[in-house]
Write a protein that holds these residues in place. Sequence first.
Motif, PDB file in Angstrom:
ATOM      1  N   SER A  83      54.224 -65.091  -5.122  1.00  0.00           N
ATOM      2  CA  SER A  83      54.037 -65.945  -6.295  1.00  0.00           C
ATOM      3  C   SER A  83      53.873 -65.192  -7.599  1.00  0.00           C
ATOM      4  O   SER A  83      54.225 -65.701  -8.646  1.00  0.00           O
ATOM      5  CB  SER A  83      52.842 -66.866  -6.077  1.00  0.00           C
ATOM      6  OG  SER A  83      51.682 -66.098  -5.822  1.00  0.00           O
ATOM      7  N   ALA A  84      53.299 -64.006  -7.591  1.00  0.00           N
ATOM      8  CA  ALA A  84      53.143 -63.184  -8.795  1.00  0.00           C
ATOM      9  C   ALA A  84      52.477 -63.932  -9.948  1.00  0.00           C
ATOM     10  O   ALA A  84      52.908 -63.862 -11.077  1.00  0.00           O
ATOM     11  CB  ALA A  84      54.491 -62.612  -9.224  1.00  0.00           C
ATOM     12  N   MET A  85      51.431 -64.662  -9.635  1.00  0.00           N
ATOM     13  CA  MET A  85      50.682 -65.344 -10.683  1.00  0.00           C
ATOM     14  C   MET A  85      49.891 -64.330 -11.496  1.00  0.00           C
ATOM     15  O   MET A  85      49.636 -63.219 -11.036  1.00  0.00           O
ATOM     16  CB  MET A  85      49.731 -66.384 -10.078  1.00  0.00           C
ATOM     17  CG  MET A  85      50.432 -67.474  -9.323  1.00  0.00           C
ATOM     18  SD  MET A  85      51.465 -68.426 -10.462  1.00  0.00           S
ATOM     19  CE  MET A  85      52.118 -69.638  -9.359  1.00  0.00           C
ATOM     20  N   VAL A  86      49.507 -64.706 -12.694  1.00  0.00           N
ATOM     21  CA  VAL A  86      48.849 -63.769 -13.601  1.00  0.00           C
ATOM     22  C   VAL A  86      47.599 -63.153 -12.985  1.00  0.00           C
ATOM     23  O   VAL A  86      47.305 -61.981 -13.191  1.00  0.00           O
ATOM     24  CB  VAL A  86      48.569 -64.434 -14.965  1.00  0.00           C
ATOM     25  CG1 VAL A  86      47.505 -65.497 -14.844  1.00  0.00           C
ATOM     26  CG2 VAL A  86      48.189 -63.392 -15.997  1.00  0.00           C
ATOM     27  N   TRP A  87      46.844 -63.901 -12.185  1.00  0.00           N
ATOM     28  CA  TRP A  87      45.626 -63.351 -11.591  1.00  0.00           C
ATOM     29  C   TRP A  87      45.926 -62.373 -10.456  1.00  0.00           C
ATOM     30  O   TRP A  87      45.046 -61.708  -9.960  1.00  0.00           O
ATOM     31  CB  TRP A  87      44.688 -64.448 -11.102  1.00  0.00           C
ATOM     32  CG  TRP A  87      45.326 -65.415 -10.159  1.00  0.00           C
ATOM     33  CD1 TRP A  87      45.523 -65.249  -8.816  1.00  0.00           C
ATOM     34  CD2 TRP A  87      45.855 -66.686 -10.486  1.00  0.00           C
ATOM     35  NE1 TRP A  87      46.148 -66.345  -8.274  1.00  0.00           N
ATOM     36  CE2 TRP A  87      46.360 -67.260  -9.297  1.00  0.00           C
ATOM     37  CE3 TRP A  87      45.950 -67.424 -11.660  1.00  0.00           C
ATOM     38  CZ2 TRP A  87      46.944 -68.510  -9.250  1.00  0.00           C
ATOM     39  CZ3 TRP A  87      46.535 -68.674 -11.603  1.00  0.00           C
ATOM     40  CH2 TRP A  87      47.023 -69.195 -10.420  1.00  0.00           C
TER      41      TRP A  87
ATOM     42  N   LEU B 294      47.903 -59.869 -10.861  1.00  0.00           N
ATOM     43  CA  LEU B 294      48.456 -58.735 -11.580  1.00  0.00           C
ATOM     44  C   LEU B 294      48.219 -57.404 -10.888  1.00  0.00           C
ATOM     45  O   LEU B 294      49.057 -56.522 -10.915  1.00  0.00           O
ATOM     46  CB  LEU B 294      47.857 -58.704 -12.994  1.00  0.00           C
ATOM     47  CG  LEU B 294      48.520 -57.840 -14.030  1.00  0.00           C
ATOM     48  CD1 LEU B 294      49.961 -58.249 -14.242  1.00  0.00           C
ATOM     49  CD2 LEU B 294      47.779 -57.948 -15.348  1.00  0.00           C
ATOM     50  N   PHE B 295      47.081 -57.239 -10.242  1.00  0.00           N
ATOM     51  CA  PHE B 295      46.742 -55.936  -9.678  1.00  0.00           C
ATOM     52  C   PHE B 295      47.058 -55.783  -8.195  1.00  0.00           C
ATOM     53  O   PHE B 295      46.925 -54.688  -7.666  1.00  0.00           O
ATOM     54  CB  PHE B 295      45.259 -55.639  -9.928  1.00  0.00           C
ATOM     55  CG  PHE B 295      44.949 -55.609 -11.400  1.00  0.00           C
ATOM     56  CD1 PHE B 295      45.455 -54.617 -12.213  1.00  0.00           C
ATOM     57  CD2 PHE B 295      44.184 -56.611 -11.969  1.00  0.00           C
ATOM     58  CE1 PHE B 295      45.200 -54.597 -13.572  1.00  0.00           C
ATOM     59  CE2 PHE B 295      43.922 -56.605 -13.333  1.00  0.00           C
ATOM     60  CZ  PHE B 295      44.426 -55.592 -14.142  1.00  0.00           C
ATOM     61  N   ASP B 296      47.491 -56.845  -7.520  1.00  0.00           N
ATOM     62  CA  ASP B 296      47.809 -56.680  -6.103  1.00  0.00           C
ATOM     63  C   ASP B 296      49.137 -57.294  -5.679  1.00  0.00           C
ATOM     64  O   ASP B 296      49.530 -57.181  -4.539  1.00  0.00           O
ATOM     65  CB  ASP B 296      46.672 -57.204  -5.219  1.00  0.00           C
ATOM     66  CG  ASP B 296      46.454 -58.702  -5.317  1.00  0.00           C
ATOM     67  OD1 ASP B 296      47.049 -59.342  -6.184  1.00  0.00           O
ATOM     68  OD2 ASP B 296      45.674 -59.233  -4.515  1.00  0.00           O
ATOM     69  N   SER B 297      49.867 -57.895  -6.592  1.00  0.00           N
ATOM     70  CA  SER B 297      51.138 -58.518  -6.243  1.00  0.00           C
ATOM     71  C   SER B 297      52.238 -57.480  -6.060  1.00  0.00           C
ATOM     72  O   SER B 297      52.285 -56.465  -6.756  1.00  0.00           O
ATOM     73  CB  SER B 297      51.561 -59.499  -7.343  1.00  0.00           C
ATOM     74  OG  SER B 297      52.873 -59.962  -7.104  1.00  0.00           O
ATOM     75  N   ILE B 298      53.132 -57.754  -5.144  1.00  0.00           N
ATOM     76  CA  ILE B 298      54.321 -56.929  -4.943  1.00  0.00           C
ATOM     77  C   ILE B 298      55.108 -56.825  -6.248  1.00  0.00           C
ATOM     78  O   ILE B 298      55.645 -55.772  -6.580  1.00  0.00           O
ATOM     79  CB  ILE B 298      55.210 -57.541  -3.832  1.00  0.00           C
ATOM     80  CG1 ILE B 298      54.515 -57.455  -2.486  1.00  0.00           C
ATOM     81  CG2 ILE B 298      56.577 -56.870  -3.782  1.00  0.00           C
ATOM     82  CD1 ILE B 298      55.198 -58.256  -1.386  1.00  0.00           C
ATOM     83  N   ALA B 299      55.150 -57.896  -7.011  1.00  0.00           N
ATOM     84  CA  ALA B 299      55.949 -57.942  -8.239  1.00  0.00           C
ATOM     85  C   ALA B 299      55.490 -56.952  -9.292  1.00  0.00           C
ATOM     86  O   ALA B 299      56.273 -56.542 -10.135  1.00  0.00           O
ATOM     87  CB  ALA B 299      55.927 -59.353  -8.816  1.00  0.00           C
TER      88      ALA B 299
END
Length: 176
Positions: A77-81, A83-88
């Motif tokens: 999903s790469a939501m703003v929250w 930011l520090f753990d998303s694959i994106a």
Amino acid sequence: MRAVALSDKNVQKKITDNFIPLKIEIPYRTEKFPLDWPSLKMWRDTWVRMGGVETTGLTACSVVSPDLQTEYGSTGSAMVWELFDSIAYDAVKFGAMLDRAKNRAEEEKDIRDDPKLNEAEKEKKLAAFRKRVVKDVAKEGKFHLPPKGFTIEGATKLFESTGDIEWLEKQKKKQP
């Protein structure tokens, strides 16, 4: 994603060497999700749940099979929250997702090309493979709830700092 993962030279090489990149933009106030590919059903459903025609800020990357039936890899999903753990937002994680997607594509090709299997056996093996891949991709790109203390006001400030709010306002003004 553009600033971190997609600007990484290793990620760019993996994409160039193994995939055909395609960018799909969904303009603000789009009446219908622009693609009806079975492989993107999760994104179509997410777009609807996020408000459909009113949805803004949906950013993701998926790797899909050539027949558009299966999603081999996803940033989630790469939501703003996230930011520090998303694959994106992490070039190493993004590259690993691309590697998994490439391996899945090769595994599917191996099943299709296996001369020892008749057509019925191939279809059965492909169905089991795709079922496993759907589960694995969903687990790898799972959605995370916002952390404690997350606020829309804080997110708005973050988007303002990147220029995304300004872009959104311009898009809204263009609409009748």
